[in-house]
Motif scaffolding. Structure first.
Motif, PDB file in Angstrom:
ATOM      1  N   VAL A   8      -0.830  31.273  -6.588  1.00  0.00           N
ATOM      2  CA  VAL A   8      -1.419  31.393  -5.256  1.00  0.00           C
ATOM      3  C   VAL A   8      -1.481  32.879  -4.881  1.00  0.00           C
ATOM      4  O   VAL A   8      -0.494  33.608  -5.018  1.00  0.00           O
ATOM      5  CB  VAL A   8      -0.604  30.606  -4.206  1.00  0.00           C
ATOM      6  N   LEU A   9      -2.662  33.317  -4.477  1.00  0.00           N
ATOM      7  CA  LEU A   9      -2.839  34.695  -4.002  1.00  0.00           C
ATOM      8  C   LEU A   9      -3.024  34.660  -2.491  1.00  0.00           C
ATOM      9  O   LEU A   9      -3.924  33.980  -1.994  1.00  0.00           O
ATOM     10  CB  LEU A   9      -4.070  35.328  -4.662  1.00  0.00           C
ATOM     11  N   VAL A  10      -2.166  35.369  -1.774  1.00  0.00           N
ATOM     12  CA  VAL A  10      -2.250  35.394  -0.311  1.00  0.00           C
ATOM     13  C   VAL A  10      -2.689  36.792   0.116  1.00  0.00           C
ATOM     14  O   VAL A  10      -2.040  37.781  -0.236  1.00  0.00           O
ATOM     15  CB  VAL A  10      -0.883  35.052   0.315  1.00  0.00           C
ATOM     16  N   GLY A  11      -3.796  36.898   0.835  1.00  0.00           N
ATOM     17  CA  GLY A  11      -4.323  38.217   1.199  1.00  0.00           C
ATOM     18  C   GLY A  11      -4.348  38.454   2.703  1.00  0.00           C
ATOM     19  O   GLY A  11      -4.883  37.645   3.452  1.00  0.00           O
ATOM     20  N   LYS A  12      -3.772  39.580   3.121  1.00  0.00           N
ATOM     21  CA  LYS A  12      -3.792  39.919   4.545  1.00  0.00           C
ATOM     22  C   LYS A  12      -5.225  40.185   5.002  1.00  0.00           C
ATOM     23  O   LYS A  12      -5.905  41.062   4.473  1.00  0.00           O
ATOM     24  CB  LYS A  12      -2.915  41.156   4.806  1.00  0.00           C
ATOM     25  N   GLY A  13      -5.649  39.430   6.021  1.00  0.00           N
ATOM     26  CA  GLY A  13      -7.030  39.545   6.497  1.00  0.00           C
ATOM     27  C   GLY A  13      -7.116  39.957   7.954  1.00  0.00           C
ATOM     28  O   GLY A  13      -7.733  39.260   8.762  1.00  0.00           O
ATOM     29  N   VAL A  14      -6.516  41.095   8.301  1.00  0.00           N
ATOM     30  CA  VAL A  14      -6.664  41.602   9.669  1.00  0.00           C
ATOM     31  C   VAL A  14      -7.968  42.403   9.701  1.00  0.00           C
ATOM     32  O   VAL A  14      -8.047  43.504   9.149  1.00  0.00           O
ATOM     33  CB  VAL A  14      -5.447  42.445  10.093  1.00  0.00           C
TER      34      VAL A  14
ATOM     35  N   ILE B 206      -5.320  32.135  -0.454  1.00  0.00           N
ATOM     36  CA  ILE B 206      -5.064  31.796   0.951  1.00  0.00           C
ATOM     37  C   ILE B 206      -5.180  33.075   1.775  1.00  0.00           C
ATOM     38  O   ILE B 206      -4.503  34.064   1.493  1.00  0.00           O
ATOM     39  CB  ILE B 206      -3.671  31.172   1.142  1.00  0.00           C
ATOM     40  N   ILE B 207      -6.046  33.030   2.779  1.00  0.00           N
ATOM     41  CA  ILE B 207      -6.300  34.223   3.587  1.00  0.00           C
ATOM     42  C   ILE B 207      -6.114  33.929   5.064  1.00  0.00           C
ATOM     43  O   ILE B 207      -6.934  33.231   5.673  1.00  0.00           O
ATOM     44  CB  ILE B 207      -7.731  34.726   3.338  1.00  0.00           C
ATOM     45  N   PRO B 208      -5.038  34.450   5.654  1.00  0.00           N
ATOM     46  CA  PRO B 208      -4.943  34.381   7.106  1.00  0.00           C
ATOM     47  C   PRO B 208      -5.797  35.517   7.674  1.00  0.00           C
ATOM     48  O   PRO B 208      -5.579  36.677   7.337  1.00  0.00           O
ATOM     49  CB  PRO B 208      -3.453  34.595   7.378  1.00  0.00           C
ATOM     50  N   ALA B 209      -6.793  35.160   8.482  1.00  0.00           N
ATOM     51  CA  ALA B 209      -7.731  36.175   8.974  1.00  0.00           C
ATOM     52  C   ALA B 209      -7.730  36.190  10.500  1.00  0.00           C
ATOM     53  O   ALA B 209      -7.850  35.153  11.154  1.00  0.00           O
ATOM     54  CB  ALA B 209      -9.141  35.883   8.454  1.00  0.00           C
ATOM     55  N   THR B 210      -7.587  37.378  11.057  1.00  0.00           N
ATOM     56  CA  THR B 210      -7.585  37.540  12.516  1.00  0.00           C
ATOM     57  C   THR B 210      -7.801  39.004  12.866  1.00  0.00           C
ATOM     58  O   THR B 210      -7.660  39.885  12.011  1.00  0.00           O
ATOM     59  CB  THR B 210      -6.249  37.073  13.128  1.00  0.00           C
ATOM     60  N   GLU B 211      -8.146  39.261  14.119  1.00  0.00           N
ATOM     61  CA  GLU B 211      -8.085  40.625  14.638  1.00  0.00           C
ATOM     62  C   GLU B 211      -6.710  40.809  15.270  1.00  0.00           C
ATOM     63  O   GLU B 211      -6.075  39.838  15.679  1.00  0.00           O
ATOM     64  CB  GLU B 211      -9.134  40.828  15.743  1.00  0.00           C
ATOM     65  N   ASN B 212      -6.283  42.063  15.399  1.00  0.00           N
ATOM     66  CA  ASN B 212      -5.077  42.361  16.173  1.00  0.00           C
ATOM     67  C   ASN B 212      -5.496  43.236  17.351  1.00  0.00           C
ATOM     68  O   ASN B 212      -5.751  44.422  17.195  1.00  0.00           O
ATOM     69  CB  ASN B 212      -4.047  43.080  15.291  1.00  0.00           C
TER      70      ASN B 212
ATOM     71  N   ASN C  11     -17.156  44.903  13.452  1.00  0.00           N
ATOM     72  CA  ASN C  11     -17.947  44.056  14.363  1.00  0.00           C
ATOM     73  C   ASN C  11     -18.815  43.066  13.578  1.00  0.00           C
ATOM     74  O   ASN C  11     -19.278  42.071  14.125  1.00  0.00           O
ATOM     75  CB  ASN C  11     -18.811  44.900  15.320  1.00  0.00           C
ATOM     76  N   ILE C  12     -19.019  43.342  12.297  1.00  0.00           N
ATOM     77  CA  ILE C  12     -19.736  42.402  11.426  1.00  0.00           C
ATOM     78  C   ILE C  12     -18.733  41.567  10.634  1.00  0.00           C
ATOM     79  O   ILE C  12     -18.823  40.347  10.571  1.00  0.00           O
ATOM     80  CB  ILE C  12     -20.670  43.174  10.465  1.00  0.00           C
ATOM     81  N   CYS C  13     -17.789  42.270   9.988  1.00  0.00           N
ATOM     82  CA  CYS C  13     -16.798  41.565   9.165  1.00  0.00           C
ATOM     83  C   CYS C  13     -15.655  41.049  10.042  1.00  0.00           C
ATOM     84  O   CYS C  13     -14.595  41.658  10.142  1.00  0.00           O
ATOM     85  CB  CYS C  13     -16.277  42.497   8.078  1.00  0.00           C
ATOM     86  N   THR C  14     -15.892  39.925  10.679  1.00  0.00           N
ATOM     87  CA  THR C  14     -14.903  39.258  11.535  1.00  0.00           C
ATOM     88  C   THR C  14     -14.208  38.162  10.711  1.00  0.00           C
ATOM     89  O   THR C  14     -14.638  37.875   9.587  1.00  0.00           O
ATOM     90  CB  THR C  14     -15.627  38.599  12.720  1.00  0.00           C
ATOM     91  N   PRO C  15     -13.180  37.540  11.253  1.00  0.00           N
ATOM     92  CA  PRO C  15     -12.578  36.397  10.543  1.00  0.00           C
ATOM     93  C   PRO C  15     -13.618  35.322  10.205  1.00  0.00           C
ATOM     94  O   PRO C  15     -13.604  34.761   9.105  1.00  0.00           O
ATOM     95  CB  PRO C  15     -11.532  35.881  11.532  1.00  0.00           C
ATOM     96  N   THR C  16     -14.533  35.077  11.121  1.00  0.00           N
ATOM     97  CA  THR C  16     -15.590  34.081  10.876  1.00  0.00           C
ATOM     98  C   THR C  16     -16.478  34.499   9.706  1.00  0.00           C
ATOM     99  O   THR C  16     -16.857  33.685   8.871  1.00  0.00           O
ATOM    100  CB  THR C  16     -16.441  33.896  12.151  1.00  0.00           C
ATOM    101  N   TYR C  17     -16.780  35.804   9.642  1.00  0.00           N
ATOM    102  CA  TYR C  17     -17.613  36.323   8.547  1.00  0.00           C
ATOM    103  C   TYR C  17     -16.902  36.141   7.205  1.00  0.00           C
ATOM    104  O   TYR C  17     -17.501  35.704   6.217  1.00  0.00           O
ATOM    105  CB  TYR C  17     -17.933  37.795   8.800  1.00  0.00           C
TER     106      TYR C  17
END
Ligand code: BES
Ligand code: MN
Ligand code: ZN
Length: 499
Positions: free
Chosen positions: A263-269, A316-322, A196-202
């Motif tokens: 390039v480092l791509v990190g999963k940000g769910v 590169i970090i794609p960040a989202t909730e699922n 609830n704190i560490c969101t994609p926006t955070y």
């Protein structure tokens, strides 16, 4: 905690605690022997009486030894001399710091870097010591209103060596160890933070503040930008959530721009409920760790920026909730990825690959030399390798070897799994170019096979950190892995170019 390296003899230290090693059974290392000599055989006497036998993990604190300049001596068991290896060294250092924390000593002088270890020089031992020490002092107490227990007193640690020749290399290794430990701490903090704190926006804000601190370039792509780029796969995962997805790009240019970047791509769910293919309730809280790949990318970039390493790295970090929700993607939905390939989403819980594939296509614009993605991707990887090794899959033999070498050096284990074409057919779909799941068999490999369809334009490797990014149970917490592996890989790249 402050670390420094000093050349000198253990018996000459006016420290609160001098730390020396003992092999099993009852064999003194040179440093322990030196302490024994000035104290009239005090240590030898204790070993003979059987209070300490040198077994791995054992420790004994001795106070007020006659004729010693230091207040205490800590004996650390190293295990059998011929079995003394990288892991035994790390275990001994861990035991030493655990024991030190229980004493009131505010400073300590360690004499473990001179202990001979096959194929490892003093520099290796120095950086390992720093990393293990920082690890043993890590606490995550940001979300508690008061801190628990007694705070360890230790403030300054001196790594002693009697060999002056190794001083310069050790000093560099100390700085590298500190940078890696720093990166790991950031990775752990982000992982441990509640979703609830560490969101994609955070996460995006964190990237921007890292960029400010180290003068890097950060770019945050918003959902409308993703739409323009045609990232239908990433957006399909984000649909069920109230939190807007972010694509975070952090650029570190440590050498001429003409050198193609890694390039480092990190999963940000930031939380993985499974979506409409909802996960069972047990241990679902741990899905806050589903952004540990992203956190490790930020950790590595922090480490190399602190070292000013001469490499070019783009994160590169794609960040989202699922999340499930009225607007969420449903099993059977078909989406078009940025690459133009269509995907039938048979299971919304296989979301990691859906966000990574668009990020991997986006990576093409950097004309990368190498792309490595890092993801808590499959439960199957935990079944295959447990919590010991990260899964490594690659379309390039040299890259795989380089990563395995860095992994061994950094004591951050990884194990390669095959990526043969034979597995690709499990991804066949009757309705789209591919399905997003490949059945129960070889789940880690079919997940990587899915990603491989988006990585044709560069050398690529995939690290599945589902089993290694965090610990469950009583010691629940993020580990900071694979920051050591990746940072070491980047350090070794700079060495190769110099020779
Ligand atoms: N984040 C999970 C993988 C995971 C599960 C990591 C448990 C660590 C512990 C991932 O998004 C996921 O749900 N994967 C599915 C894939 C399956 C639906 C093909 C899995 O592993 O069950
Ligand atoms: Mn999932
Ligand atoms: Zn996931």
């Amino acid at each position: 905690m402050k670390f420094s390296i000093k050349s000198g003899n253990p018996e000459k230290q006016r420290s609160a605690c001098v730390v020396v090693g003992v092999f099993e059974p009852r064999k003194l290392t040179d440093a322990a022997q030196a302490m024994d000599n000035v104290t009239n055989g005090y240590i030898g006497g204790i070993l003979r009486r059987g209070d300490m036998d040198g077994r791995a993990g054992s420790t004994l604190v001795l106070h007020n030894m006659p004729d010693a300049l230091c207040e205490r001596v800590l004996l650390v068991g190293l295990g059998k001399e011929r079995e003394f290896n990288d892991k035994a060294y790390g275990d001994a250092v861990r035991a030493a710091f655990k024991a030190l924390q229980k004493t009131g000593a505010t400073d300590a002088a360690l004499f473990l870097t001179d202990v001979p270890l096959k194929q490892r020089d003093a520099a290796w031992k120095v950086s390992q010591t720093v990393i293990v020490a920082m690890e043993s002092f890590y606490r995550f107490e940001r979300l508690k209103s008061k801190t628990e227990g007694v705070k360890p007193q230790l403030r300054t640690v001196t790594l002693g060596t009697t060999r002056r020749a190794e001083l310069a290399a050790s000093e560099e290794a100390l700085q590298q160890g500190l940078a890696i430990a720093d990166g790991m701490n950031l990775t752990k903090d982000l992982g441990n933070l509640a979703s609830n704190i560490c969101t994609p926006t955070y996460l995006a804000k964190q990237a921007v503040s890292i960029a400010k601190a180290h003068k890097l370039k950060a770019t945050i792509l918003e959902p409308k930008d993703m739409e323009k780029l045609g990232m239908g796969s990433l957006l399909a995962v984000a649909r069920g959530s109230r939190q807007p997805a972010k694509l975070i790009v952090l650029e570190y240019w440590g050498q001429a721009k003409k050198e193609k970047p890694v390039v480092l791509v990190g999963k940000g769910v930031t939380f993985d409920t499974g979506g409409i293919s909802l996960k069972p309730a047990a241990e679902m809280d741990e899905m806050k760790y589903d952004m540990c790949g992203a956190a490790s990318v930020l950790g590595v970039i922090t480490a190399i920026a602190r070292m000013r390493l001469p490499v070019n790295v783009v994160g590169i970090i794609p960040a989202t909730e699922n999340m499930p929700g009225g607007n969420a993607t449903k099993p059977g939905d078909v989406v078009t990825s940025m690459s133009g390939q269509t995907i039938e989403i048979l299971n919304t819980d296989a979301e990691g690959r859906l966000i990574l594939c668009d990020a991997l296509t986006y990576a093409e614009r950097y004309e990368p030399d190498t792309v490595i993605d890092i993801a808590t991707l499959t439960g199957a990887c935990v079944i295959a390798l447990g919590h010991v090794a990260s899964g490594l899959l690659s379309n390039d033999e040299t890259l795989a070897d380089e990563l395995l070498h860095a992994s061994a050096h950094a004591a951050d284990r990884a194990w390669r799994l095959p990526l043969w074409d034979d597995y690709q057919e499990q991804l066949k779909s009757n309705f789209a170019d591919m399905a997003n799941i490949g059945g129960r068999a070889a789940g880690t490999i079919t997940a990587a096979c899915f990603l491989s369809r988006f990585t044709g334009k560069y050398r690529w490797a995939h690290l599945d950190i589902a089993g290694t990014a965090w610990k469950s149970g009583k010691e629940k917490g993020a580990t900071g892995r694979p920051v050591p592996l990746l940072t070491q890989f980047l350090i070794e790249r700079t060495r190769k170019r110099n020779t």
